[in-house]
Write an enzyme that holds these catalytic residues in place. Structure first.
Site, PDB file in Angstrom:
ATOM      1  CG  LEU A 183     -53.526  53.901   3.852  1.00  0.00           C
ATOM      2  CD1 LEU A 183     -53.158  55.162   4.601  1.00  0.00           C
ATOM      3  CD2 LEU A 183     -55.041  53.913   3.557  1.00  0.00           C
TER       4      LEU A 183
ATOM      5  N   PRO B 130     -46.605  46.694   6.105  1.00  0.00           N
ATOM      6  CG  PRO B 130     -44.344  46.090   6.016  1.00  0.00           C
ATOM      7  CD  PRO B 130     -45.253  47.274   5.967  1.00  0.00           C
TER       8      PRO B 130
ATOM      9  CB  SER C   2     -58.563  46.738   7.792  1.00  0.00           C
ATOM     10  OG  SER C   2     -58.593  45.683   6.889  1.00  0.00           O
TER      11      SER C   2
ATOM     12  CD1 TRP D 219     -49.424  43.392   1.231  1.00  0.00           C
ATOM     13  CD2 TRP D 219     -49.848  42.644  -0.832  1.00  0.00           C
ATOM     14  NE1 TRP D 219     -49.280  42.028   1.231  1.00  0.00           N
ATOM     15  CE2 TRP D 219     -49.541  41.539  -0.016  1.00  0.00           C
ATOM     16  CE3 TRP D 219     -50.162  42.425  -2.181  1.00  0.00           C
ATOM     17  CZ2 TRP D 219     -49.526  40.238  -0.502  1.00  0.00           C
ATOM     18  CZ3 TRP D 219     -50.146  41.135  -2.655  1.00  0.00           C
ATOM     19  CH2 TRP D 219     -49.839  40.052  -1.827  1.00  0.00           C
TER      20      TRP D 219
ATOM     21  NE  ARG E  59     -67.292  19.799 -22.576  1.00  0.00           N
ATOM     22  CZ  ARG E  59     -66.231  19.033 -22.762  1.00  0.00           C
ATOM     23  NH1 ARG E  59     -65.377  19.291 -23.749  1.00  0.00           N
ATOM     24  NH2 ARG E  59     -66.014  18.007 -21.971  1.00  0.00           N
TER      25      ARG E  59
ATOM     26  CD  GLN F 146     -68.452  24.217 -10.687  1.00  0.00           C
ATOM     27  OE1 GLN F 146     -67.444  24.687 -10.175  1.00  0.00           O
ATOM     28  NE2 GLN F 146     -68.788  22.951 -10.560  1.00  0.00           N
TER      29      GLN F 146
ATOM     30  N   GLY G  98     -65.974  23.728 -16.721  1.00  0.00           N
ATOM     31  CA  GLY G  98     -65.531  22.408 -16.273  1.00  0.00           C
ATOM     32  C   GLY G  98     -64.020  22.352 -16.149  1.00  0.00           C
TER      33      GLY G  98
ATOM     34  CD  GLU H 105     -59.050  51.384  -4.037  1.00  0.00           C
ATOM     35  OE1 GLU H 105     -59.857  52.281  -3.734  1.00  0.00           O
ATOM     36  OE2 GLU H 105     -58.298  51.428  -5.025  1.00  0.00           O
TER      37      GLU H 105
HETATM   38  C1  LIG Z   1     -53.316  43.198  -5.332  1.00  0.00           C
HETATM   39  C2  LIG Z   1     -53.324  44.219  -4.243  1.00  0.00           C
HETATM   40  C3  LIG Z   1     -53.042  45.550  -4.529  1.00  0.00           C
HETATM   41  C4  LIG Z   1     -53.014  46.519  -3.520  1.00  0.00           C
HETATM   42  N1  LIG Z   1     -52.698  47.831  -3.827  1.00  0.00           N
HETATM   43  C5  LIG Z   1     -52.594  48.739  -2.825  1.00  0.00           C
HETATM   44  C6  LIG Z   1     -52.170  50.083  -3.105  1.00  0.00           C
HETATM   45  O1  LIG Z   1     -51.933  50.459  -4.265  1.00  0.00           O
HETATM   46  N2  LIG Z   1     -52.021  50.955  -2.066  1.00  0.00           N
HETATM   47  C7  LIG Z   1     -52.259  50.583  -0.766  1.00  0.00           C
HETATM   48  O2  LIG Z   1     -52.094  51.415   0.113  1.00  0.00           O
HETATM   49  N3  LIG Z   1     -52.664  49.319  -0.478  1.00  0.00           N
HETATM   50  C8  LIG Z   1     -52.839  48.389  -1.469  1.00  0.00           C
HETATM   51  N4  LIG Z   1     -53.225  47.097  -1.176  1.00  0.00           N
HETATM   52  C9  LIG Z   1     -53.404  46.717   0.215  1.00  0.00           C
HETATM   53  C10 LIG Z   1     -54.856  46.589   0.631  1.00  0.00           C
HETATM   54  O3  LIG Z   1     -55.467  47.843   0.647  1.00  0.00           O
HETATM   55  C11 LIG Z   1     -54.904  45.872   1.981  1.00  0.00           C
HETATM   56  O4  LIG Z   1     -54.507  44.532   1.761  1.00  0.00           O
HETATM   57  C12 LIG Z   1     -56.289  45.934   2.606  1.00  0.00           C
HETATM   58  O5  LIG Z   1     -56.551  47.217   3.107  1.00  0.00           O
HETATM   59  C13 LIG Z   1     -56.467  44.917   3.751  1.00  0.00           C
HETATM   60  O6  LIG Z   1     -55.437  45.057   4.678  1.00  0.00           O
HETATM   61  P1  LIG Z   1     -54.593  43.763   5.138  1.00  0.00           P
HETATM   62  O7  LIG Z   1     -54.177  43.003   3.937  1.00  0.00           O
HETATM   63  O8  LIG Z   1     -53.546  44.249   6.057  1.00  0.00           O
HETATM   64  O9  LIG Z   1     -55.619  42.867   5.903  1.00  0.00           O
HETATM   65  P2  LIG Z   1     -56.047  43.041   7.456  1.00  0.00           P
HETATM   66  O10 LIG Z   1     -56.465  44.430   7.711  1.00  0.00           O
HETATM   67  O11 LIG Z   1     -54.973  42.455   8.304  1.00  0.00           O
HETATM   68  O12 LIG Z   1     -57.327  42.092   7.504  1.00  0.00           O
HETATM   69  C14 LIG Z   1     -57.224  40.653   7.531  1.00  0.00           C
HETATM   70  C15 LIG Z   1     -58.633  40.094   7.640  1.00  0.00           C
HETATM   71  O13 LIG Z   1     -59.226  40.546   8.867  1.00  0.00           O
HETATM   72  C16 LIG Z   1     -60.454  41.193   8.569  1.00  0.00           C
HETATM   73  N5  LIG Z   1     -60.668  42.323   9.485  1.00  0.00           N
HETATM   74  C17 LIG Z   1     -59.780  43.297   9.828  1.00  0.00           C
HETATM   75  N6  LIG Z   1     -60.354  44.166  10.646  1.00  0.00           N
HETATM   76  C18 LIG Z   1     -61.630  43.754  10.834  1.00  0.00           C
HETATM   77  C19 LIG Z   1     -62.746  44.255  11.562  1.00  0.00           C
HETATM   78  N7  LIG Z   1     -62.681  45.374  12.269  1.00  0.00           N
HETATM   79  N8  LIG Z   1     -63.900  43.548  11.523  1.00  0.00           N
HETATM   80  C20 LIG Z   1     -64.020  42.423  10.762  1.00  0.00           C
HETATM   81  N9  LIG Z   1     -63.003  41.915  10.056  1.00  0.00           N
HETATM   82  C21 LIG Z   1     -61.827  42.567  10.079  1.00  0.00           C
HETATM   83  C22 LIG Z   1     -60.324  41.687   7.141  1.00  0.00           C
HETATM   84  O14 LIG Z   1     -61.591  41.907   6.525  1.00  0.00           O
HETATM   85  C23 LIG Z   1     -59.566  40.542   6.518  1.00  0.00           C
HETATM   86  O15 LIG Z   1     -60.447  39.513   6.178  1.00  0.00           O
HETATM   87  C24 LIG Z   1     -53.285  46.119  -2.180  1.00  0.00           C
HETATM   88  C25 LIG Z   1     -53.600  44.782  -1.893  1.00  0.00           C
HETATM   89  C26 LIG Z   1     -53.621  43.840  -2.901  1.00  0.00           C
HETATM   90  C27 LIG Z   1     -53.961  42.407  -2.566  1.00  0.00           C
END
Ligand SMILES: Cc1cc2nc3c(=O)[nH]c(=O)nc-3n(C[C@H](O)[C@H](O)[C@H](O)COP(=O)(O)OP(=O)(O)OC[C@H]3O[C@@H](n4cnc5c(N)ncnc54)[C@H](O)[C@@H]3O)c2cc1C
Length: 402
Positions: free
Chosen positions: A125, A128, A132, A156, A272, A340, A343, A367
């Site tokens: 889903l 780059p 969200s 990702w 410890r 923590q 240590g 997710e």
């Molecule tokens: C290890 C790992 C594995 C993953 N595996 C998958 C996978 O298998 N398939 C897949 O599709 N994706 C995967 N992902 C991607 C993951 O789902 C996304 O990183 C996630 O949805 C967040 O999107 P973003 O990184 O673009 O952050 P952004 O959406 O850019 O958000 C950046 C920050 O802004 C905040 N933010 C954004 N919108 C709002 C709002 N409306 N209100 C308040 N705060 C907001 C967010 O909470 C966050 O703190 C993976 C990510 C990681 C780290």
């Protein structure tokens, strides 16, 4: 209400625990340090039935219930997050979506080999420039005759460089893409073997190092129309459905991580010594261990409720979201406190808690980020959000399918 696990549940828990302790735990530090995903783990998980744990036997699975998926997730993440991630994407996000939304032909072609572990599956889903904000994805699928041509990049993605099949969300209606109307999104089953598909591994990742996370690119890949999952325009609903299942495994997994933090901390605190006593005797150390225990128990009850609702065939988006949000945030606190309690030793790879600390953070992001879940839960309470029925619902657990 019955909070007891059945004999079958207990056997599953024991099987995963023993396999993890015997075949993975002794190697996990080295795999993690070497940033290496070991593909030999997949056939072992298939052998144990974990890759189709809650898929009905008629579709090649072990035919267990949804609580079993939670039990497996918790037990796997107790060993390492990378193991639970496999189940999250392969079973939670992908296979359960095929089970619920797939045609009979799609189930025979993809779900059966996935449940048997002959095909490895994941979920694409995120892109780059959009995580969200799902409406911001750029991947498009253009129809010509009985084919769709998909172009875009997913980023990702867990198991991106390993999986054989990918559940991909793309825009099929370009006017709706401009209008950011999610009814213009559709879902597709994409095979690695399709021409124009390429993938890679993200090398700079600093957590879940024994897991594969990467990207894949689709350059006008030709996808048969028969590989559309659901109907045109149902992609967003399917993605949200998939997340209901994936989040459940993340919730149960984070619960396992809290338990791992608790156990490692309790052991260390009795070994410890400081100021003439075991550090476990100091009340502030006890407090951290007590909080791990309460968060473990609460998180466990929350995912168990979700599993029970799934077994009953009842909608659980709200409950599963709460379970995922609570457990992942609590796991971050537990891992921080586990370091923590250790240590300076916690700051070294000689102990597992540093790995727990790095691994827990991903689940607070993927997710649905912590912030997205905070908003969702507030909106349920405030009446701004309700869950509407969808055309297809997760089939309730039927004991006869075993
Ligand atoms: C290890 C790992 C594995 C993953 N595996 C998958 C996978 O298998 N398939 C897949 O599709 N994706 C995967 N992902 C991607 C993951 O789902 C996304 O990183 C996630 O949805 C967040 O999107 P973003 O990184 O673009 O952050 P952004 O959406 O850019 O958000 C950046 C920050 O802004 C905040 N933010 C954004 N919108 C709002 C709002 N409306 N209100 C308040 N705060 C907001 C967010 O909470 C966050 O703190 C993976 C990510 C990681 C780290």
């Amino acid at each position: 209400m019955n909070f007891d696990f059945s004999d079958e549940h207990l056997l599953l828990e024991q099987t995963v625990r023993e396999w993890g302790a015997r075949d993975v735990a002794p190697r996990i530090k080295d795999l993690d340090r070497a940033h290496t995903f070991d593909p030999r783990i997949l056939p072992q998980m298939a052998e144990l039935g974990l890759l189709g744990v809650c898929i009905p036997a008629e579709y090649g699975g072990a035919g267990m219930d949804y609580v079993s998926l939670g039990i497996a997730s918790e037990a796997l993440e107790y060993v390492d997050t990378s193991l639970r991630v496999i189940v999250s994407v392969h079973v939670g996000l992908n296979s359960l979506s095929l089970l619920t939304w797939g045609s009979e032909e799609q189930k025979r072609k993809y779900l059966v080999p996935q449940a048997q572990g002959r095909l490895i599956a994941t979920f694409g889903l995120t892109e780059p420039a959009a995580g969200s904000d799902v409406r911001g994805i750029q991947t498009v699928a253009v129809q010509r005759g009985d084919r769709y041509y998909l172009t875009g990049e997913k980023m990702w993605i867990s198991l991106a460089d390993v999986a054989d099949t990918f559940l991909v969300v793309a825009w099929t209606d370009l006017d709706k893409k401009k209008a950011r109307d999610t009814s213009g999104l559709s879902a597709f089953i994409v095979e690695r073997a399709f021409k124009g598909f390429s993938s890679g591994t993200l090398k700079e990742k600093w957590g879940i190092l024994a897991g594969n996370t990467g990207y894949f690119k689709m350059d006008e890949i030709e996808v048969p129309a028969a590989n559309m999952l659901g109907r045109p325009g149902e992609g967003f609903k399917i993605a949200m459905f998939a997340l209901d299942q994936g989040r459940y495994t993340v919730a149960a997994g984070a619960t396992g991580l809290i338990r791992a933090c608790r156990d490692a901390s309790a052991t260390y605190a009795k070994e410890r010594r400081a100021f003439g006593v075991e550090i476990a005797q100091h009340q502030l150390v006890k407090q951290m261990i007590a909080e791990m225990e309460s968060d473990y128990q609460v998180s466990r009850l929350l995912w168990m409720r979700s599993g029970w609702l799934k077994n009953e065939g009842r909608r659980n988006t709200r409950e599963t979201g709460l379970a995922k949000w609570y457990a992942t945030v609590a796991s971050e606190k537990a891992a921080g406190n586990a370091v923590q309690i250790h240590g300076a030793n916690g700051y070294s790879d000689d102990y597992p808690v540093g790995r727990f600390y790095r691994n827990c953070k991903g689940a607070v992001i993927y997710e649905g980020t912590r912030e997205v879940h905070t908003l969702m839960q507030a909106d349920y309470v405030l009446g701004y959000r309700t869950d509407r029925p969808t055309r297809c619902e997760l089939p309730p657990y039927a004991a006869s399918s075993t």
